[in-house]
Write a protein that holds these residues in place. Structure first.
Motif, PDB file in Angstrom:
ATOM      1  N   UNK A   1       0.899  -1.253   0.125  1.00  0.00           N
ATOM      2  CA  UNK A   1      -0.016  -0.035   0.032  1.00  0.00           C
ATOM      3  C   UNK A   1       0.902   1.219   0.151  1.00  0.00           C
ATOM      4  N   UNK A   2       1.743   1.456   0.836  1.00  0.00           N
ATOM      5  CA  UNK A   2       2.798   2.571   0.880  1.00  0.00           C
ATOM      6  C   UNK A   2       3.888   2.538  -0.164  1.00  0.00           C
ATOM      7  N   UNK A   3       3.748   1.513  -1.078  1.00  0.00           N
ATOM      8  CA  UNK A   3       4.779   1.668  -2.017  1.00  0.00           C
ATOM      9  C   UNK A   3       4.515   0.990  -3.188  1.00  0.00           C
ATOM     10  N   UNK A   4       3.051   1.158  -3.814  1.00  0.00           N
ATOM     11  CA  UNK A   4       2.754   0.593  -4.786  1.00  0.00           C
ATOM     12  C   UNK A   4       3.469   0.365  -6.470  1.00  0.00           C
ATOM     13  N   UNK A   5       3.830  -0.542  -7.116  1.00  0.00           N
ATOM     14  CA  UNK A   5       4.492  -0.480  -8.247  1.00  0.00           C
ATOM     15  C   UNK A   5       3.949  -1.103  -9.449  1.00  0.00           C
ATOM     16  N   UNK A   6       3.045  -1.917  -9.073  1.00  0.00           N
ATOM     17  CA  UNK A   6       2.146  -2.859  -9.954  1.00  0.00           C
ATOM     18  C   UNK A   6       1.650  -1.952 -11.151  1.00  0.00           C
TER      19      UNK A   6
ATOM     20  N   UNK B   1      -2.857   2.789  -5.981  1.00  0.00           N
ATOM     21  CA  UNK B   1      -2.515   3.862  -7.031  1.00  0.00           C
ATOM     22  C   UNK B   1      -3.708   4.123  -7.908  1.00  0.00           C
ATOM     23  N   UNK B   2      -4.428   3.249  -8.007  1.00  0.00           N
ATOM     24  CA  UNK B   2      -5.445   3.490  -8.921  1.00  0.00           C
ATOM     25  C   UNK B   2      -6.819   4.042  -8.309  1.00  0.00           C
TER      26      UNK B   2
ATOM     27  N   UNK C   1       1.026  10.795  -4.916  1.00  0.00           N
ATOM     28  CA  UNK C   1       0.414  11.157  -3.692  1.00  0.00           C
ATOM     29  C   UNK C   1       1.080   9.978  -2.577  1.00  0.00           C
ATOM     30  N   UNK C   2       1.553  10.546  -1.318  1.00  0.00           N
ATOM     31  CA  UNK C   2       1.920   9.629  -0.482  1.00  0.00           C
ATOM     32  C   UNK C   2       0.878   8.855   0.259  1.00  0.00           C
ATOM     33  N   UNK C   3       0.792   7.519   0.888  1.00  0.00           N
ATOM     34  CA  UNK C   3      -0.170   7.091   1.612  1.00  0.00           C
ATOM     35  C   UNK C   3       0.430   6.858   2.976  1.00  0.00           C
ATOM     36  N   UNK C   4       0.080   7.954   3.811  1.00  0.00           N
ATOM     37  CA  UNK C   4       0.467   8.291   5.105  1.00  0.00           C
ATOM     38  C   UNK C   4      -0.473   7.594   6.075  1.00  0.00           C
ATOM     39  N   UNK C   5      -0.252   6.214   6.326  1.00  0.00           N
ATOM     40  CA  UNK C   5      -1.597   5.345   6.879  1.00  0.00           C
ATOM     41  C   UNK C   5      -0.698   4.505   7.900  1.00  0.00           C
ATOM     42  N   UNK C   6      -1.401   4.512   9.124  1.00  0.00           N
ATOM     43  CA  UNK C   6      -1.012   3.371  10.136  1.00  0.00           C
ATOM     44  C   UNK C   6      -1.492   1.981   9.578  1.00  0.00           C
TER      45      UNK C   6
ATOM     46  N   UNK D   1       1.045  -8.996  -4.374  1.00  0.00           N
ATOM     47  CA  UNK D   1       2.308  -8.266  -4.266  1.00  0.00           C
ATOM     48  C   UNK D   1       2.488  -7.801  -3.049  1.00  0.00           C
ATOM     49  N   UNK D   2       3.092  -8.366  -2.042  1.00  0.00           N
ATOM     50  CA  UNK D   2       3.207  -7.860  -0.674  1.00  0.00           C
ATOM     51  C   UNK D   2       4.247  -7.027  -0.350  1.00  0.00           C
ATOM     52  N   UNK D   3       4.073  -6.149   0.815  1.00  0.00           N
ATOM     53  CA  UNK D   3       5.138  -5.505   1.151  1.00  0.00           C
ATOM     54  C   UNK D   3       6.492  -6.225   1.840  1.00  0.00           C
ATOM     55  N   UNK D   4       7.710  -5.809   1.699  1.00  0.00           N
ATOM     56  CA  UNK D   4       8.643  -6.537   2.259  1.00  0.00           C
ATOM     57  C   UNK D   4       8.537  -6.652   3.815  1.00  0.00           C
ATOM     58  N   UNK D   5       9.381  -7.667   4.461  1.00  0.00           N
ATOM     59  CA  UNK D   5       9.279  -7.840   5.968  1.00  0.00           C
ATOM     60  C   UNK D   5       8.266  -8.923   6.523  1.00  0.00           C
TER      61      UNK D   5
END
Length: 275
Positions: free
Chosen positions: A75-80, A112-113, A120-125, A151-155
Motif C-alpha cells: 500500500x505505501x509503495x505500490x509499483x504494479x 495507486x488506482x 500522492x503518499x499514503x501516510x497511514x498506520x 504483491x506484498x510489502x517487504x518484511x
C-alpha cells in the motif's frame, strides 16, 4: 472448562470452549468473484525486485491463457500499475470496486488506482493499511480468476501478517538477491510462512547475474550467490534466476512489462499450475 480438567482432551468428552476449532480469520470474497488460487509474492527486505517478479509471473500465466489478477498489497509503495502502464482511477458501483485491466487482460487493483495522483503518499498506520488490503479482497469485483498474485510489502510485519491470515493463500514465492545478508532475510520469511502454515513454493533470485553482450558469459556483479545453500537448508526448489537486465528495467519504467522476452519463470509457472 470442568473443575476436574486434566488438559488431556483425548480422554475427555466434555464439549468445552477450549476444544473448539479456532475461528477463521479469512475474509469473505466478493459475492461476484471466484478466485481459484492465491499466490503471495514476498521478500524479507525491500529492493530485491518483488514487484518485477509478480508482474512477470502474472504475464507468464496469462500467456498460458489463464485468467490472472494482481492484488497490490504494497500500500505505501505500490509499483504494479507502473509496471503495466495503468493510469487513471478504478471505478465502482453498488456491487463494489472494479479492477483495471492491462493490455493483455490481467486484472489489477492497487491503491495507486484510487489516488488523485500516483505520486500522492499514503501516510497511514498499520491497521488502516490492513483494512485496505481486506477491502481489496472483499469489495473488489474480481470476476472469475484462475490465479491471483498478491504483491506484498517487504518484511514480516502487520501487512504480510494480514495477508497470511485474511486471504486463502495456496502458497508463496520468496524473492531474493545474491548478497549473503539476504540468506538470513529469506530464512525469516520461510519461518514466518511455516508459523502461518502456508506452503513455500520456492525461491526466485533476482539480479542473479549480468550476461555479457559480447561473449555471453554470466557475470556475478553482486558476488557469489548463496541461494542454493538457503534452498538446501529448507528443502526448497530454486524456481528461477533472473538477470540484472536493463531491458527488463526499461520495460517496467515504460509500463510494457507484458512485452518481455524470456523464459526465466516457466518453471515457476509449472509449479503454480500443478497446485
Amino acid at each position: 472448562m470442568s473443575e476436574n480438567c486434566t488438559h488431556d482432551c483425548s480422554s475427555c468428552g466434555v464439549d468445552c470452549p477450549s476444544r473448539q476449532e479456532p475461528e477463521s480469520l479469512l475474509e469473505k470474497l466478493n459475492d461476484l468473484s471466484q478466485v481459484k488460487k492465491v499466490i503471495g509474492v514476498v521478500s524479507g527486505k525491500g529492493g530485491v525486485g518483488k514487484s518485477l517478479v509478480t508482474s512477470l509471473l502474472a504475464t507468464t500465466l496469462r500467456r498460458r491463457e489463464a485468467s490472472v489478477a494482481v492484488l497490490d498489497a504494497d500500500i505505501t509503495g505500490p509499483s504494479i500499475p507502473k509496471c503495466f502502464g495503468l493510469k487513471g482511477k478504478a471505478t465502482a458501483d453498488e456491487n463494489g470496486m472494479y479492477p483495471r485491466e492491462t493490455k493483455t487482460g490481467i486484472r489489477v487493483m492497487s491503491i495507486n488506482l484510487l489516488l488523485d495522483a500516483e505520486t500522492d503518499p499514503v501516510v497511514w498506520r498499520g491497521p488502516v493499511i490492513a483494512g485496505a488490503i481486506k477491502q481489496f479482497w472483499s469489495d473488489v469485483v474480481w470476476g472469475d480468476v484462475d490465479y491471483m498474485f498478491v504483491d506484498m510489502p517487504p518484511g514480516t510485519g502487520d501487512v504480510p501478517l494480514t495477508v497470511f491470515q485474511s486471504l486463502p493463500l495456496a502458497g508463496i514465492i520468496i524473492v531474493t538477491s545474491p548478497q549473503e545478508l539476504v540468506g538470513m532475510i529469506v530464512s525469516k520469511a520461510v519461518e514466518m510462512a511455516r508459523l502461518m502454515d502456508v506452503p513455500v513454493l520456492g525461491l526466485v533470485e533476482n539480479m542473479s547475474y549480468v550476461q555479457c553482450p559480447d561473449c555471453g558469459k554470466q557475470l556475478q556483479v553482486f558476488g557469489e550467490s548463496h541461494i542454493d545453500q538457503v534452498a538446501a537448508k529448507y528443502a526448497l526448489p530454486v524456481l528461477a534466476r533472473l538477470p540484472l537486465d536493463p531491458v527488463l528495467a526499461s520495460s517496467c519504467d515504460r509500463g510494457v512489462i507484458e512485452l518481455f522476452e524470456g523464459s526465466w519463470l516457466e518453471e515457476a509457472a509449472d509449479v503454480i499450475e500443478k497446485l
